[in-house]
Scaffold this motif. Structure first.
Motif, PDB file in Angstrom:
ATOM      1  N   UNK A 213      -0.924  13.322   2.214  1.00 20.93           N
ATOM      2  CA  UNK A 213      -1.305  11.982   2.279  1.00 20.93           C
ATOM      3  C   UNK A 213      -2.182  13.689   0.579  1.00 20.93           C
ATOM      4  N   UNK A 214      -2.540  14.574  -0.137  1.00 19.96           N
ATOM      5  CA  UNK A 214      -2.825  14.490  -1.507  1.00 19.96           C
ATOM      6  C   UNK A 214      -1.969  15.004  -2.448  1.00 19.96           C
ATOM      7  N   UNK A 215      -0.458  15.011  -1.561  1.00 15.35           N
ATOM      8  CA  UNK A 215       0.448  14.939  -2.859  1.00 15.35           C
ATOM      9  C   UNK A 215       1.198  13.467  -3.073  1.00 15.35           C
ATOM     10  N   UNK A 216       0.920  12.604  -2.132  1.00 18.35           N
ATOM     11  CA  UNK A 216       0.941  11.368  -1.975  1.00 18.35           C
ATOM     12  C   UNK A 216      -0.069  10.591  -3.194  1.00 18.35           C
TER      13      UNK A 216
ATOM     14  N   UNK B  39       0.489  -1.098  -0.363  1.00 24.05           N
ATOM     15  CA  UNK B  39      -0.070   0.318  -0.511  1.00 24.05           C
ATOM     16  C   UNK B  39       0.703   1.379   0.121  1.00 24.05           C
ATOM     17  N   UNK B  40       0.557   2.182  -0.678  1.00 23.85           N
ATOM     18  CA  UNK B  40       1.144   3.486  -0.567  1.00 23.85           C
ATOM     19  C   UNK B  40       0.709   4.109   0.713  1.00 23.85           C
ATOM     20  N   UNK B  41       1.868   4.596   1.562  1.00 24.51           N
ATOM     21  CA  UNK B  41       1.429   5.311   2.906  1.00 24.51           C
ATOM     22  C   UNK B  41       1.627   6.448   3.396  1.00 24.51           C
ATOM     23  N   UNK B  42       1.473   7.321   4.188  1.00 25.57           N
ATOM     24  CA  UNK B  42       1.680   8.812   4.925  1.00 25.57           C
ATOM     25  C   UNK B  42       1.828   7.917   6.055  1.00 25.57           C
ATOM     26  N   UNK B  43       3.105   7.205   6.524  1.00 26.39           N
ATOM     27  CA  UNK B  43       3.181   7.703   8.332  1.00 26.39           C
ATOM     28  C   UNK B  43       3.510   8.958   8.913  1.00 26.39           C
ATOM     29  N   UNK B  44       2.912   9.782   9.696  1.00 23.24           N
ATOM     30  CA  UNK B  44       3.017  10.552  10.943  1.00 23.24           C
ATOM     31  C   UNK B  44       2.337   9.970  12.079  1.00 23.24           C
TER      32      UNK B  44
ATOM     33  N   UNK C   9      -1.824  11.859  -6.295  1.00 22.50           N
ATOM     34  CA  UNK C   9      -1.298  12.291  -7.110  1.00 22.50           C
ATOM     35  C   UNK C   9      -0.236  11.553  -8.000  1.00 22.50           C
ATOM     36  N   UNK C  10       0.519  10.493  -7.517  1.00 21.73           N
ATOM     37  CA  UNK C  10       1.259   9.492  -8.090  1.00 21.73           C
ATOM     38  C   UNK C  10       0.110   7.925  -7.328  1.00 21.73           C
ATOM     39  N   UNK C  11      -0.774   7.883  -6.300  1.00 14.62           N
ATOM     40  CA  UNK C  11      -1.012   6.571  -6.202  1.00 14.62           C
ATOM     41  C   UNK C  11      -1.854   6.769  -5.269  1.00 14.62           C
ATOM     42  N   UNK C  12      -3.269   6.618  -6.035  1.00 17.84           N
ATOM     43  CA  UNK C  12      -4.466   6.951  -5.670  1.00 17.84           C
ATOM     44  C   UNK C  12      -5.170   5.952  -4.915  1.00 17.84           C
ATOM     45  N   UNK C  13      -4.465   4.842  -4.196  1.00 14.99           N
ATOM     46  CA  UNK C  13      -5.120   4.587  -2.897  1.00 14.99           C
ATOM     47  C   UNK C  13      -3.814   4.720  -1.709  1.00 14.99           C
ATOM     48  N   UNK C  14      -3.690   5.471  -0.750  1.00 19.50           N
ATOM     49  CA  UNK C  14      -3.361   5.772   0.022  1.00 19.50           C
ATOM     50  C   UNK C  14      -3.778   6.105   1.625  1.00 19.50           C
ATOM     51  N   UNK C  15      -3.209   5.122   2.545  1.00 25.93           N
ATOM     52  CA  UNK C  15      -3.665   5.124   3.795  1.00 25.93           C
ATOM     53  C   UNK C  15      -2.340   5.861   4.487  1.00 25.93           C
ATOM     54  N   UNK C  16      -3.451   6.527   5.562  1.00 27.28           N
ATOM     55  CA  UNK C  16      -2.093   7.179   6.276  1.00 27.28           C
ATOM     56  C   UNK C  16      -2.302   6.323   7.176  1.00 27.28           C
ATOM     57  N   UNK C  17      -0.726   6.575   8.311  1.00 28.03           N
ATOM     58  CA  UNK C  17      -1.107   5.923   9.098  1.00 28.03           C
ATOM     59  C   UNK C  17      -0.558   6.681  10.443  1.00 28.03           C
ATOM     60  N   UNK C  18      -1.216   6.801  11.718  1.00 27.47           N
ATOM     61  CA  UNK C  18      -0.836   8.063  12.966  1.00 27.47           C
ATOM     62  C   UNK C  18       0.021   7.207  13.784  1.00 27.47           C
ATOM     63  N   UNK C  19       1.246   7.601  14.687  1.00 29.76           N
ATOM     64  CA  UNK C  19       1.398   7.118  15.357  1.00 29.76           C
ATOM     65  C   UNK C  19       1.989   8.559  16.694  1.00 29.76           C
TER      66      UNK C  19
END
Length: 257
Positions: A204-207, A122-127, A209-219
């Motif tokens: 998430x919005x920037x990611x 999965x395309x991820x944003x890890x915050x 643009x290349x990967x429509x389904x982005x999973x955002x993970x918070x920690x």
């Protein structure tokens, strides 16, 4: 047993897992979390636990590393049983795309390794929302693309209160119920949380643009305050650095506890 240690800027978290890799990701036999001031209690906590080896991530400097080494020695571990986690070009299914791979904070590298293991392909944003807030991007095939670093919620609120005349000091644990506050304390909190949430949503919005389904993970410790204000789908994961260390040391295991 395998001892995992996440020594962050504010707290030290540690966990014991089966050294043969039979425990699921994030499934601890024993877990602890202490402040830096309590480091002297670690030797007693670890003594007698039959620890075969230890893997530690430390971003809090040389003095704390020395204290951790002393605690490990007092608990009976030899230097050959101790590993210090560091960022490398490739590990745990993640390829480090930093210009200088070794410069990436070891906690950030561990976090993306853990997130990639929990959310494979999965395309991820890890915050990670701690003393600092880091927001990192990972491709579905495990390439760490880079990220952003901003002051954490507490630092942001504290800096505003300290450097602005007559503004009160505001605790990062204060709640915010609405976007536009009708008093100064809540206005500071609302602004700081909006800045944190906005940075994550922008990533998430920037990611996407290349990967429509982005999973955002918070920690991180402040994730609970930021999560309710996010307008993107997200999942919160506790102890993501420790999970990344578990993957790095043992490989991906069954994720069920």
């Amino acid at each position: 047993m395998l001892l995992l240690v996440d020594a962050g800027n504010t707290r030290i978290k540690w966990a014991l897992v089966d050294a043969a890799g039979r425990d699921g990701l994030g499934c601890w036999r024993t877990f602890g979390s202490i402040s830096h001031a309590e480091t002297g209690t670690l030797a007693q906590a670890w003594r007698g636990m039959e620890i075969a080896r230890a893997l530690l991530s430390n971003v809090a400097g040389a003095a704390l590393r020395g204290s951790l080494e002393a605690a490990l020695a007092a608990a009976g571990l030899q230097p050959t049983q101790i590993g210090w986690f560091a960022s490398v070009p490739q590990l745990g299914g993640v390829r480090n795309g930093y210009r200088n791979p070794a410069q990436l904070g070891c906690d950030r590298f561990a976090s993306v390794i853990g997130a990639h293991a929990l959310f494979p392909r999965q395309a991820l944003i890890v915050a990670t929302c701690g003393t600092a807030t880091t927001v990192d991007a990972l491709s579905p095939d495990g390439v760490f693309l880079g990220g952003m670093i901003l002051p954490g919620l507490g630092l942001m609120a504290g800096a505003l209160a300290k450097n602005t005349a007559q503004l009160p000091q505001v605790a990062e644990t204060a709640a915010v119920a609405q976007a536009f506050a009708d008093n100064t304390d809540d206005a500071i909190v609302a602004g700081c949380i909006a800045a944190q949430a906005g940075a994550i949503e922008r990533a998430v919005a920037a990611h996407a643009l290349q990967h429509p389904a982005v999973q955002c993970v918070l920690a991180g410790g402040a994730a609970a305050y930021i999560a309710p204000q996010l307008h993107v789908a997200h999942k919160t994961v506790d102890n993501l650095v420790l999970i990344g260390l578990q993957v790095a040391a043992l490989g991906a295991a069954d994720t069920s506890c």
